[in-house]
Design an enzyme around this catalytic site. Structure first.
Site, mmCIF file in Angstrom:
data_model
loop_
_atom_site.group_PDB
_atom_site.id
_atom_site.type_symbol
_atom_site.label_atom_id
_atom_site.label_comp_id
_atom_site.label_asym_id
_atom_site.label_seq_id
_atom_site.Cartn_x
_atom_site.Cartn_y
_atom_site.Cartn_z
ATOM 1 N N LYS A 75 -3.424 -3.071 1.685
ATOM 2 C CA LYS A 75 -2.568 -2.915 0.509
ATOM 3 C C LYS A 75 -1.661 -4.130 0.282
ATOM 4 O O LYS A 75 -1.096 -4.285 -0.807
ATOM 5 C CB LYS A 75 -1.730 -1.642 0.612
ATOM 6 N N ASP A 76 -1.526 -5.013 1.290
ATOM 7 C CA ASP A 76 -0.707 -6.221 1.124
ATOM 8 C C ASP A 76 -1.450 -7.354 0.433
ATOM 9 O O ASP A 76 -0.831 -8.347 0.026
ATOM 10 C CB ASP A 76 -0.217 -6.727 2.488
ATOM 11 N N ARG A 123 6.923 2.381 -5.934
ATOM 12 C CA ARG A 123 6.035 3.511 -6.202
ATOM 13 C C ARG A 123 6.598 4.794 -5.607
ATOM 14 O O ARG A 123 6.598 5.852 -6.246
ATOM 15 C CB ARG A 123 4.647 3.221 -5.605
ATOM 16 N N ARG A 124 7.084 4.724 -4.363
ATOM 17 C CA ARG A 124 7.655 5.918 -3.724
ATOM 18 C C ARG A 124 8.988 6.299 -4.375
ATOM 19 O O ARG A 124 9.278 7.481 -4.579
ATOM 20 C CB ARG A 124 7.862 5.674 -2.229
ATOM 21 N N ARG A 141 14.228 -2.135 3.940
ATOM 22 C CA ARG A 141 13.212 -2.984 4.536
ATOM 23 C C ARG A 141 13.173 -2.704 6.023
ATOM 24 O O ARG A 141 14.009 -2.024 6.566
ATOM 25 C CB ARG A 141 13.558 -4.478 4.334
ATOM 26 N N ARG A 147 12.916 1.619 10.652
ATOM 27 C CA ARG A 147 13.095 2.623 9.590
ATOM 28 C C ARG A 147 13.348 4.004 10.181
ATOM 29 O O ARG A 147 14.235 4.731 9.733
ATOM 30 C CB ARG A 147 11.864 2.646 8.665
ATOM 31 N N CYS A 236 0.983 -5.456 -5.740
ATOM 32 C CA CYS A 236 1.125 -4.382 -4.764
ATOM 33 C C CYS A 236 2.517 -3.767 -4.776
ATOM 34 O O CYS A 236 2.757 -2.757 -4.131
ATOM 35 C CB CYS A 236 0.784 -4.888 -3.354
#
Length: 305
Positions: A75-76, A123-124, A141, A147, A236
């Site tokens: 996805k990157d 997106r989230r 980040r 996280r 992305c």
């Protein structure tokens, strides 16, 4: 064989898995070479860094002959391919869904109004806002460990974080997940959970060797999702989601692709789907993107109204 990887714990776990698979399939020993990327060296939000920020240094090392193979989180990758490089293998995909880590193991719909939820993707953020749960969503980040520590660590400052389940699983930390989010609630990013094993296109011997790692259903699903993204001309970090599943149908395997585009504040969205055969994966993605554009998707990307 020299395999280039980012130096994060997740990247090393992914690359070690691929290196072991290469050795098992070909008998060739593999040496991991750590490469520092611009994304690793910056603390700025991913959305401001641009597409390919975690990829370009690995690709430069490939083109310079410093490494033979690079492993990327698919996805990157920028949606346009590189003319001198080839995605020789897409191994079996890890669970592509998003997941929640929360204090006290609460589910997403159990979080109280005003709870602070961190995540790194627009997106989230858009989809969380769209749920109308009155959450305080904040961009963050950091790697998987940092996280999760912001929720469960001794200096926790968030009530929950939403992140890709695949990364948590590859680090063996799924016991800390409070919930794996249904795609009907949170549609994943295109190619989330998939790895791309890349080499130089003119290294035909290596292209053939790495093909042993390729997983056809994963390649078909990712091809459909990425084709949608490329046709929308969205990077992305755009508020675009796509999820393809390959399953057995009455006349052989079928691919079912869902796609969605959101306004940044989650107030508006367009969600559509298409089906077809895995052989037509790229065309299915293009067709669904065209459907989304026909329904006004280009007016949503980057919109907050």
């Amino acid at each position: 064989m020299k395999l280039g990887t980012r130096g994060s714990a997740l990247a090393l776990a992914q690359s070690t898995h691929v290196a072991d698979a290469i050795t098992a399939a070909t008998g060739r020993p593999v040496e991991l070479v750590r490469i520092v990327t611009a994304g690793d060296a910056s603390s700025a939000p991913v959305a401001t860094l641009g597409v390919g920020v975690f990829v370009s240094a690995l690709r430069d090392a490939l083109l310079a002959g410093e490494i033979d193979v690079a492993v990327h989180s698919y996805k990157d990758l920028p949606s346009a391919g590189h003319p001198a490089l080839h995605i020789a293998a897409i191994p079996p995909r890890e669970d592509p869904r998003d997941a929640l880590v929360s204090r006290d193991g609460l589910l997403l719909n159990q979080l109280p109004p005003g709870a602070t939820v961190g995540t790194g993707a627009v997106r989230r953020i858009a989809q969380l806002e769209a749920l109308g749960l009155q959450l305080r969503v904040t961009p963050i980040r950091g790697n998987v460990d940092s996280r999760i520590a912001r929720v469960l660590g001794p200096q926790a400052d968030l009530d929950a974080v939403v992140l890709a389940r695949a990364g948590v699983a590859r680090l063996g930390r799924t016991a800390e997940l409070s919930e794996t989010l249904d795609p009907m609630l949170m549609l994943p990013a295109p190619a989330q959970g998939a790895l791309a094993v890349e080499c130089r296109a003119d290294d035909t011997e290596l292209v053939e060797l790495l093909a042993a790692l390729d997983h056809a259903p994963t390649r078909a699903a990712v091809t459909a999702e990425r084709s949608l993204l490329a046709t929308l001309e969205a990077g992305c970090n755009a508020p675009v989601a796509a999820y393809a599943e390959v399953a057995e149908g009455d006349d052989g395997d079928e691919i079912y692709l869902r796609g969605a585009v959101f306004s940044l504040d989650g107030a508006r969205d367009i969600r559509l789907s298409r089906t077809g055969t895995p052989a037509d994966a790229a065309e299915i993605g293009k067709a669904l993107a065209a459907d989304l554009l026909d329904n006004g998707a280009d007016t949503l990307m980057g919109s907050t109204e």
